[in-house]
Design an enzyme around this catalytic site. Sequence first.
Site, PDB file in Angstrom:
ATOM      1  N   ASP A 599       1.105  -1.113  -0.029  1.00 43.18           N
ATOM      2  CA  ASP A 599       0.172  -0.106   0.152  1.00 43.18           C
ATOM      3  C   ASP A 599       0.723   1.239   0.146  1.00 43.18           C
ATOM      4  O   ASP A 599       2.111   1.057   0.043  1.00 43.18           O
ATOM      5  CB  ASP A 599      -0.907   0.069   1.194  1.00 43.18           C
ATOM      6  CG  ASP A 599      -1.617   1.224   1.489  1.00 43.18           C
ATOM      7  OD1 ASP A 599      -2.328   1.728   0.243  1.00 43.18           O
ATOM      8  OD2 ASP A 599      -2.021   1.689   2.306  1.00 43.18           O
ATOM      9  N   GLU A 733      -8.673  15.823   6.998  1.00 44.28           N
ATOM     10  CA  GLU A 733      -9.681  16.703   7.342  1.00 44.28           C
ATOM     11  C   GLU A 733      -9.318  17.271   8.505  1.00 44.28           C
ATOM     12  O   GLU A 733      -9.402  18.670   8.695  1.00 44.28           O
ATOM     13  CB  GLU A 733     -11.011  15.917   7.750  1.00 44.28           C
ATOM     14  CG  GLU A 733     -12.172  16.930   7.921  1.00 44.28           C
ATOM     15  CD  GLU A 733     -13.411  16.070   8.148  1.00 44.28           C
ATOM     16  OE1 GLU A 733     -14.465  16.340   7.116  1.00 44.28           O
ATOM     17  OE2 GLU A 733     -13.557  15.259   8.792  1.00 44.28           O
ATOM     18  N   GLY A 913      -4.980   3.591  -3.597  1.00 45.25           N
ATOM     19  CA  GLY A 913      -6.108   4.168  -3.801  1.00 45.25           C
ATOM     20  C   GLY A 913      -5.995   5.742  -4.175  1.00 45.25           C
ATOM     21  O   GLY A 913      -6.956   6.407  -4.757  1.00 45.25           O
ATOM     22  N   ASN A1046      -8.283  -1.599   4.864  1.00 48.48           N
ATOM     23  CA  ASN A1046      -8.504  -1.774   3.526  1.00 48.48           C
ATOM     24  C   ASN A1046      -7.205  -2.668   2.994  1.00 48.48           C
ATOM     25  O   ASN A1046      -7.398  -3.108   1.793  1.00 48.48           O
ATOM     26  CB  ASN A1046      -8.390  -0.561   2.843  1.00 48.48           C
ATOM     27  CG  ASN A1046      -7.420   0.404   2.860  1.00 48.48           C
ATOM     28  OD1 ASN A1046      -6.574   0.302   3.713  1.00 48.48           O
ATOM     29  ND2 ASN A1046      -7.125   1.150   1.863  1.00 48.48           N
TER      30      ASN A1046
END
Length: 1470
Positions: A599, A733, A913, A1046
């Site tokens: 990842d 965020e 991703g 994930n």
Amino acid sequence: MDRFHKGMGSGEKNRESGGSGSATDGGQNGMSGSEDGSEADGRRRRIFFNIPLPEDAKNEQGHPITDFGRNKIRTARYTPLSFIPKDLWYQFHNIANVYFAFLIILAIFPIFGASNPGLNAVPLLVILFVTAVKDAIEDWRRTVLDNELNNSPMHRLVDWNNVNVSDADVSMWRRFKKATTHAIKGIFNQWRKRTGKSKPGKGYAEAALDRERPSIGTRRSVRRSTASSRASFHSTKSQTEEEGIQMTPVPSPRRIDDHQTLQSNQDVVGRHDPVPPFEADDDTLDALNGSTADAVPATAKFYGSVVDPFKQVPGKARFKKDFWKNAQVGDFVRLYNGDQIPADIAVLSTADPDGACYVETKNLDGETNLKVRQALHCGQKVRHAQDCERTEFYIESEPPHPNLYQYNGAARWMQRDPKKPEAPGTPMAEPISIGNLLLRGCSLRNTEWVLGVVIYTGQDTKIMLNSGITPSKRSRISRELNWNVIYNFIILLFMCLVSGIVQGATWAQGNNSLDYFEFGSIGGSPPLDGFITFWSAVILFQNLVPISLYISLEIIRTAQAFFIYSDTSMYYDKIDYPCTPKSWNISDDLGQIEYIFSDKTGTLTQNVMEFKKASINGVPYGEAYTEAQAGMQRRQGINVEEEGARAHKQIAEFRVKMLRDLRKVHDNPYLHDDELTFVAPDFVSDMVGESGQEQKKANEHFMLALALCHTVITERTPGDPPRIEFKAQSPDEAALVATARDCGFTLLGRTTEGLILNVMGKDVEFQVLNTLEFNSTRKRMSVVVRMPDGKLILFCKGADVVIYSRLKRGEQQELRRKTAEHLEMFAREGLRTLCIAQKELNEEEYQLWNQQHDIAAAAIQDRENKLEVLSDAIERDLTLLGGTAIEDRLQDGVPDTIALLGEAGIKLWVLTGDKVETAINIGFSCNLLNNDMELILLKIEDENVETARAELDKHLKTFNITGSDEELKAARRNHEPPAPTHAIVIDGDSLKLVLEEELRQKFLLLCKQCKSVLCCRVSPSQKAAVVQMVKNGLDVMTLSVGDGANDVAMIQEADVGVGIAGVEGRQAVMSADYAIGQFRFLQRLVLVHGRWSYRRLGETIANFFYKNIVWTFALFWYQIYSNFDCTYLFDYTYILLYNLAFTSLPIIFMGILDQDVDDKVSLAVPQLYRRGIERKEWTQRKFWIYMFDGIYQSLICFFMAYLLFGSATFVTDNGLSVNREVMGVYIGCAAIVVVNLYVLINTYRWDWLMLLLVAFSILLIWFWTGVYTSFTSAGIMFYKAASEAYGTLTFWTLSLLTVVICLLPRFTSKAVQKIYMPYDVDIVREQIRQGRYKYLDSVGGKPTPSEGSSSSSDILNSSSPTRPRRPTTDDERPIYPPSMAPPSTYNPRSQNGSDGTEYTNSRLSLEPPMRPSFDRPRPSFDRMRNSMDRVRPSYEKSNDFTSAALLTRVESSHSGNPIHHVSIGSSSLR
């Protein structure tokens, strides 16, 4: 997930159709049935609260027909009663144990000639006992954890009737166990009383019940309401009734009476907001339920309450501290801040006046960010035990399923009018979603208390449904070892057949010597004699299948796991985390890894987000020098270390200037110098109006959007100045809100209706009307805010393509173009980009949309899709404000680690991703991509399989292959790393196509030819599919590494899964085989421990088979001269102790401690790892070589002794005959010496311990023979055998000659191989002796990868190894070396001077003039702009990969659809 769905509803046995029916006998008709049309209606569960069960929910005895599962869980495999039979059952699944148990049974019968059946059983009993102890310890730990969890304290409502469960449901077995437990405890306590022994203390469970739970500013014994200063009435009662509590042990409101007000106990930004009691009038009730046409405004909406104000209750109910295991479906429970959630619970009320609470889901999904959960509106008045008694409602729930992010249910009740007690109730319902559910395993945070009802318990909870067993993994050597054992079985069968046939034929022949010396045959007939001899031979030659091999491998692997855990070089002190092996039996697989799948976010990068740049109203802001930007400059031949040093110095100066300017504009007490990441002095200048009022307002409005559009939770740390921390659902965020704080727009906290911001020193409250949350499908989030001036504004942030497609058509064209160009530059720098937009709403438009939104939110069926339709309707015709860019920095040592693994021959694929541009630049930053590579970009626009096939065929032609089966077979045999000339970049949509069955092989072979593969925008299932494709397609060993939930799928799919204990939680760690703290530790785990483990085990297993062949065939050769009657040549103690003591220690410690080279050299010369990739340390060829070597040595050991005495009629010089057991001393002692020295020859590291163990094992056989034969218990034939043998010169001469002749071929072959055909490791060991690696001792054993890969010939010809570069400091980043590649390379697809990445140089000059940006210096912008100019037109633009090229052509396809045209179907409320 199929296996989870198959198990849904397993806890609800004999479930009948839910059907429609009355909730009570009194006439709540139409409210208790489930909705029509649902396939799962027959399995929905209904949970009743203070309502008698309807007839269809009871059985013939009147008990609940639904048997809900217990909340007690057991992850342990055994119980005290089942341990012995169950563990033996599991152990005898091993075929070797069955085989040896069978031999023990045979040995019991004297007819088969076993001299001591009891001793024959000792090895198997030892193995069974040791394994059982290990299993017991492991299971005991699980049992302790289970008991701690099951006996954890909680507060449950007691002394009331839970109609959903019945004591009659308790099984007889449980009753028997409880009775037995109570009886044993009673007897034990009586005995203690009689003996006068005082009880030393309470156990964990009792202590947990009695222990005071710390609360906020209060004690359990005396509770005071915040509404008054008097002591609570219930506090005196609780002191006498086993800690039953009526009220919370923290400041909480009193019961709400008609003349009392409720004051919040939650301090929001230092204020207490009074909330008056809610009283609904007739109009409000009618408006909600649609009984009148004159609806009241949405702001006056009445949600109702499940509390019946007219119900008379006994008032005995109380909250009592109880165990988790006693929680039942339908129970009321109260939780406090810091508590873990004992079951899946629907929230009725919280300490927050608005019904909000916050949970940490780290144990559930691996994320450490806090998440907001909301109480049901209808349960807000349920705050005390008596309120729970007054409720009358039931919950209709879907059956259990493992989806953590979805839940559909509804609370239904009859709403009574407080002003009309005699009037019948009105049916009402409120939907229950995942946002109203607290899941087991989560922890309550920042919330003083929560009251809820239990929906799912035990195995039905979502965490248990998701806690699927990690796939059982066996190492490759273990799988191949089965075949070697089978080969030995075949050899054993042949030896036994020969023995049986020869013995039977000899008796059938007659007139042989045995007719005169034997007292008849055992069987009485030749066939039966042969049959008996066959099984006797099985016992005699049993060591051919080595039972001790299995226990030795367990010992070795356990020691290897301990060494990995104890390696301080893989200890990450920041989080106090060592490398932790979770699977102890696959350490040798670490030495054969050929493909690593990683990842990116949190694995290669730190997952610590820093806001770096922004584009506001078309103006770029922010100074940064990122690692990806350095990678881009490296491709252009720029000295990145010099450029980086210059940039960092400039950024430091700008940082000081910005902090000084910010303090001048506003002395922000919440700004901390060390936390500032957004360095942009020009932004501060524009904030004071240097570029005009328009830009000033744009900047202020942009920061206001960042401060409002989020779901962040604040935590204030007292101090001077105070510090505010932000808890967000994603690090991105939190970074956005933190930047707004640094610029003067500080989020202070939340109120019941919105947010409080400190805007340039002034507190302003903003009313947040709706929050449309982010998810992976929407790729955006929005909030509807009522501004202080009354305007309604929707703020939206999300992915650039998503936002651009929703902008107002035909407007802001120039702003769109500029922002798109800035976003492209940001992405090229490796930054994560977002777009910010807004929309001003009119009141009528909003009220219409809000009504439809409320209806959709109340739907029970298809709620998510209906809400998505409504969200899509309002998030249109947006106005672009700008974009943001956040950096996720690479972890320390990532580029060096990847380069090192590449030199070892390991191919690393990145499955992420992130968007393509970001992944490409990160690839250049971390050495996955370089100047010499040609990027193959797979982007299938039309999503057509034929188009994908044509694209693959086109690229396969580059390598002169077609993707045939023959080419796949050749690829499976070829383990050479591909040339570093090509790399593949593919996105998720295209990956979905090429993973189709008909294209998978072509794609796999194309990837096999490429040095690096980057898969972008991929889902967790696609990650696992890619790993499976490579693992099964190429028959290679794979390793997956990730840090988030994930990544679990690919971690479990790979042969070895590695989890990184990072910011995203521990879900990956819990599912992995190995857990590490940083990606850089992977190099040591694989290249050092993995290579050592594989080489050690390969050598250990081969030597184990060899030593048993020597021993067993020595016995076999003796049978030639005894007519194969299975007479024992050796004393039985020799046979018993051969594997147990005489030869065990050297070979076990070879597997534990042997080293060909040390750890520093293993990292300095990573090419040594390639033997593992090619699987050369353990092969079938090696197995047979050792087997034949063992047969040869067994011949020498036996026949040397036989020839010594054969010509002299077996008589010694003292006249005593040499019997078979004395001859066994000659053969056995020599064989044991040979075997131990053979192991020593095959050992690389001859240290004092290894030499001591070999010497001890050799001396032990002589010592044992001398001592044991001195006693008459040794037997008539073996008594004084040692003195007879040791007293002759022939014994010592024969032993010496036997050892020399046995070991001479092995010694000669190894000498020839090392001199004339040396392996890489032999050359390196020579260089070590020459002192060429002494420099490693001076750099702390942390060598960096050598530049360029080298083969064995490179090692042979090199005069000295590459010395490591001087490590750079953090200020001197990037950490990769300057590029040695030329500025441009040959590209076969073009003749325009491409640099190998399809970038083309649009300017002839290598150093084009710098284009100034606007009217002020922006070094970072100009530096990046200049870099882009040198490579335009880019390959991304021509392939629609560039953000700017793509976004400028994006039409506002999601704009212009009026809200009132949206249809979401009929309401599900009935």
